[in-house]
Scaffold this motif. Structure first.
Motif, PDB file in Angstrom:
ATOM      1  N   SER A  58       0.818  -1.211   0.000  1.00  0.00           N
ATOM      2  CA  SER A  58       0.000   0.000   0.000  1.00  0.00           C
ATOM      3  C   SER A  58       0.857   1.268   0.000  1.00  0.00           C
ATOM      4  O   SER A  58       1.939   1.316   0.605  1.00  0.00           O
ATOM      5  CB  SER A  58      -0.917   0.005   1.224  1.00  0.00           C
ATOM      6  N   SER A  79      -6.041   5.886  -3.269  1.00  0.00           N
ATOM      7  CA  SER A  79      -5.153   4.828  -2.792  1.00  0.00           C
ATOM      8  C   SER A  79      -4.135   4.508  -3.873  1.00  0.00           C
ATOM      9  O   SER A  79      -4.276   4.913  -5.033  1.00  0.00           O
ATOM     10  CB  SER A  79      -5.933   3.562  -2.419  1.00  0.00           C
ATOM     11  N   GLU A 103     -12.993  -2.986 -11.443  1.00  0.00           N
ATOM     12  CA  GLU A 103     -12.451  -4.178 -10.790  1.00  0.00           C
ATOM     13  C   GLU A 103     -11.603  -5.022 -11.743  1.00  0.00           C
ATOM     14  O   GLU A 103     -10.408  -5.187 -11.551  1.00  0.00           O
ATOM     15  CB  GLU A 103     -13.590  -5.012 -10.204  1.00  0.00           C
ATOM     16  N   ARG A 120      -8.632  -5.888  -5.941  1.00  0.00           N
ATOM     17  CA  ARG A 120      -9.381  -6.086  -4.709  1.00  0.00           C
ATOM     18  C   ARG A 120      -9.431  -4.766  -3.932  1.00  0.00           C
ATOM     19  O   ARG A 120      -8.426  -4.062  -3.811  1.00  0.00           O
ATOM     20  CB  ARG A 120      -8.734  -7.162  -3.849  1.00  0.00           C
ATOM     21  N   TYR A 121     -10.623  -4.453  -3.404  1.00  0.00           N
ATOM     22  CA  TYR A 121     -10.829  -3.207  -2.672  1.00  0.00           C
ATOM     23  C   TYR A 121     -11.266  -3.496  -1.242  1.00  0.00           C
ATOM     24  O   TYR A 121     -11.873  -4.531  -0.949  1.00  0.00           O
ATOM     25  CB  TYR A 121     -11.915  -2.354  -3.336  1.00  0.00           C
ATOM     26  N   SER A 122     -11.000  -2.531  -0.367  1.00  0.00           N
ATOM     27  CA  SER A 122     -11.532  -2.543   0.992  1.00  0.00           C
ATOM     28  C   SER A 122     -11.869  -1.101   1.356  1.00  0.00           C
ATOM     29  O   SER A 122     -10.970  -0.244   1.411  1.00  0.00           O
ATOM     30  CB  SER A 122     -10.510  -3.111   1.986  1.00  0.00           C
ATOM     31  N   GLY A 123     -13.160  -0.832   1.544  1.00  0.00           N
ATOM     32  CA  GLY A 123     -13.570   0.524   1.865  1.00  0.00           C
ATOM     33  C   GLY A 123     -13.222   1.535   0.782  1.00  0.00           C
ATOM     34  O   GLY A 123     -12.929   2.694   1.088  1.00  0.00           O
ATOM     35  N   ARG A 125     -10.599   1.517  -1.117  1.00  0.00           N
ATOM     36  CA  ARG A 125      -9.153   1.592  -1.328  1.00  0.00           C
ATOM     37  C   ARG A 125      -8.651   0.281  -1.920  1.00  0.00           C
ATOM     38  O   ARG A 125      -9.039  -0.809  -1.483  1.00  0.00           O
ATOM     39  CB  ARG A 125      -8.413   1.874  -0.010  1.00  0.00           C
ATOM     40  N   THR A 127      -6.360  -2.830  -2.378  1.00  0.00           N
ATOM     41  CA  THR A 127      -5.537  -3.565  -1.417  1.00  0.00           C
ATOM     42  C   THR A 127      -4.680  -4.647  -2.058  1.00  0.00           C
ATOM     43  O   THR A 127      -3.634  -5.011  -1.506  1.00  0.00           O
ATOM     44  CB  THR A 127      -6.413  -4.214  -0.333  1.00  0.00           C
ATOM     45  N   ASP A 130      -5.876  -9.861  -7.692  1.00  0.00           N
ATOM     46  CA  ASP A 130      -6.198 -11.293  -7.655  1.00  0.00           C
ATOM     47  C   ASP A 130      -6.324 -11.849  -9.065  1.00  0.00           C
ATOM     48  O   ASP A 130      -6.595 -11.107 -10.020  1.00  0.00           O
ATOM     49  CB  ASP A 130      -7.524 -11.514  -6.919  1.00  0.00           C
TER      50      ASP A 130
END
Length: 356
Positions: A58, A79, A103, A120-123, A125, A127, A130
């Motif tokens: 990150s 991000s 995506e 791949r995202y989280s919130g 952002r 991450t 894949d």
């Protein structure tokens, strides 16, 4: 500036400088009609379809000197990732196109390879990446395009549904792939191009492409930009291929910036990603916005800069840009860098929200 930041800036300056110096020396050593030898240029070519591991670290702040800052011109930092892989052919990323959700991605290496996968995202952002796969680009005979001399410098990427276009800079040719026939296993055909495109300068030719979709001015047109092909007035040469009004136009060149990629927004604005290098300032990155409706044959187009960055920010040799709109209506820009397969450079994946 921290010791880490100073070191990173020095390394990035040195890498870009060494690359520039190497290209210059090769150009001096070779006759103008004899480019650098092929084997050294396809050292990292993808030879067969293979799933690969890509590691992601990150980037929490785009400007390490001011970690509270998130606004940069008309962009807001979301991000970023530093990408690495044990796979020898990973790198040299020169173009990227994402699906409507931001995506699934399709990217190209400047060594004649495809890369596909999922962000791949989280919130909101990024991450990780894949399901990444590398595949060679195939010609009409089903063979890797790199088997033909000089057919490896794949620098530009455009997509219109299942039709994918790839521009080859050294030979200034465009290939067309129908992804409905096997995706990255599809065979490519050579697209007829304007004769003037063949006259673009060696290694400064076809660098960016945009396919204009239905509902936009110039729908059905493939817009192709040169990196530093100049017209009589020193402006950057571009081409309108197919569509309702084929022809040639120019993009005003300022401050010695060259074009590295472009993307079209649903609003009808064409965003052009530009870069330049000097020993005094290092790498500089800029994004300009040009109204699509201003582009007609023989026009000289221009537009304001929305974003500027240099080695005080987390940038490298940024070569690819694309845009998607989130369900919340935010326009997200994704940029990727070409590490030139150098240990001193990085493959970066950056995302920003367009706020103005």
């Amino acid at each position: 500036m921290s010791t880490h930041q100073s070191r990173r800036s020095f390394i990035s300056h040195a890498a870009a400088g060494f690359s520039t110096l190497a290209i210059s020396r090769l150009a001096q050593a070779q006759p103008t009609t004899e480019p650098p030898p092929r084997p050294a240029q396809i050292e990292h070519a993808v030879t067969e379809p293979v799933g690969i591991e890509v590691n992601a670290r990150s980037i929490p702040n785009f400007e390490p000197r001011d970690r509270s800052r998130v606004r940069f011109g008309s962009l807001q930092y979301r991000s970023g990732l530093v990408l690495t892989s044990p796979y020898r052919g990973f790198g040299g990323l020169s173009g990227i196109r994402l699906d409507a959700k931001g995506e699934r991605f399709l990217a190209i290496s400047d060594q004649g390879g495809w890369f596909t996968g999922r962000i791949r995202y989280s919130g909101g952002r990024m991450t990780a990446l894949d399901d990444v796969e590398a595949s060679p680009m195939l010609n009409a005979e089903g063979r890797p395009i790199t088997e033909k001399r000089l057919w490896y410098d794949t620098e530009s990427l455009a997509r219109d549904g299942n039709v994918v276009y790839v521009g080859l800079e050294r030979v200034n040719q465009i290939m067309r792939f129908d992804f409905s026939k096997g995706g990255t296993r599809a065979r490519g055909d050579v697209l007829p191009t304007p004769p003037a495109m063949r006259k673009l300068p060696y290694n400064k030719g076809l660098e960016a492409m945009v396919a204009v979709p239905k509902g936009q001015p110039l729908a059905g047109t493939l817009i192709a930009f040169s990196e530093r092909g100049l017209d009589a007035d020193g402006n950057l040469v571009a081409f309108l291929i197919g569509g309702p009004a084929p022809g040639q136009f120019s993009v005003r060149r300022t401050d010695k910036f060259d074009i590295s990629d472009a993307t079209l927004l649903p609003s009808g604005e064409l965003l052009i990603l530009e870069r330049k290098f000097s020993w005094f300032t290092g790498i500089n990155i800029r994004i300009r916005a040009i109204p699509l409706k201003s582009i007609v044959p023989n026009a000289l187009v221009d537009g304001p800069a929305l974003f500027n960055a240099d080695l005080g920010h987390e940038v490298d040799n940024m070569e690819g840009i694309d845009a998607h709109v989130t369900p919340e209506g935010e326009t997200v820009l994704t940029m990727v860098s070409d590490d030139n397969f150098s240990m001193l450079q990085r493959t970066l994946l950056l995302q920003f929200t367009l706020v103005e």
